[in-house]
Design an enzyme around this catalytic site. Sequence first.
Site, short mmCIF file in Angstrom:
data_model
loop_
_atom_site.label_atom_id
_atom_site.label_comp_id
_atom_site.label_asym_id
_atom_site.label_seq_id
_atom_site.Cartn_x
_atom_site.Cartn_y
_atom_site.Cartn_z
N GLU A 134 0.87 -1.28 -0.21
CA GLU A 134 -0.03 0.14 -0.23
C GLU A 134 0.95 1.18 0.17
OE1 GLU A 134 -4.15 -1.15 2.34
OE2 GLU A 134 -2.44 -0.43 3.46
N CYS A 135 0.80 2.21 -1.06
CA CYS A 135 1.21 3.43 -1.16
C CYS A 135 2.83 3.14 -0.95
CB CYS A 135 0.59 4.24 -0.07
SG CYS A 135 0.93 6.21 -0.18
N GLY A 136 3.17 3.69 0.48
CA GLY A 136 4.88 3.45 0.49
C GLY A 136 5.39 1.97 0.11
#
Length: 422
Positions: A312-314
């Site tokens: 997720e994201c990072g």
Amino acid sequence: MLVSAPASGQGKTSVTAALARWHTKQGRRVRVFKTGPDFLDPMVLERASGTPAYQLDLWMCGEADVRQRLFDAAGACDLILVEGVMGLFDGDPSSADLAQELGLPVMTVIDGSAMAQTFGAVACGMASYRKKLSMYGVAANRVGSDYHAKLLKESLPASLHWLGALPRDEALVLPERHLGLIAAAELDDIDARLDALANAWSQHASTELPTPTRFKEQHIDPVPMQLHKQRIAIARDAAFCFIYQANLDLLSEAGAELRFFSPLAGDSLPECDAVWLPGGYPELHLSTLSARRDLHKALRDHRDADKPILAECGGLLFGLESLADRDGNEAPMAGLLAGRAVMQSRLAALGMQSVELPEGKLRGHTFHYARAWIDEKPLAHAANPNNGPCQEAVYRDRGLTASFVHLYFPSNPLAAQRLFLP
């Protein structure tokens, strides 16, 4: 009380943290929540109150989830504080919507540094803008002196309680970076800062509290135990710190065994059946994460074995072939997904997200400064409930699911669990 303000940057988090720590020091049991999907403010509020801070959002979490969390908190504490998001009436749903729907009395925090009697006019405008909203009182931030606080207090009508003030003092400022406040765990002096906020608050604090609010218990189906004995390795450190406590609770209630590891500390990938790479700040730790070739290989082997990975994201940024920070420094990453990303000074995406996956529909949000070029065809695109421009792509390669979207697992417990099953 719901702690809100006319706009962002007025000092909601500082005042909420000061209130939480001050009331805790008075011997009260305090629980703190955050309106909306934010990760960083709850880290500070958790430290201030000594209890986990959960998110409350009528759309992302759902009304039943929100009501049940408040009901549970009411049975275990003396004071519930809910920090709002942005300005009181901003967004859809807004902090005002949450307060009105749940019957929460509202405290307005106003930056009083550049005003005197106009403070009362702003407070009255906030109180009268929506008739069915219960505006209980007002607090001031960045007050210049005791006399200044006196002027602000006297500008309020009798119908609005004066609840306290914080002085204008750099020692009380909570430091920030591009995504918001610096994570509480990164601040060695966080407890000293919180104690200083509480002590400063005590100079003008009111001990008066609003009439108690009653919450009804909600009927929520128990979480089905589809993850019985499923070992889930979860990256957790300063580079991977955006984790909803509600997500961890759901995985545990579903029977999973959670195995945390720190890529920054050199931890190996634990023996596991599934991996979760949450969001955070990989761009601040490029050299350390790039040097973890052993972990890169272990994650690729896990993916190649068709075992589940949620990035997720990072976590997505770490999973790409390379990542560059805002200064142009580029470094190889784990190579789980073909593509590269760069951090930019401008916000790239912000908004709630709903995504239909083969496992089911899940809700969450996106908030990042990264621009990515990914050489894979998306499995799906998220939708913004407010018809905003942010519609994040979701990618899948064997057991890997990767996206900029931060998912809120309780929005669909069955679908969330299926992401961690082969």
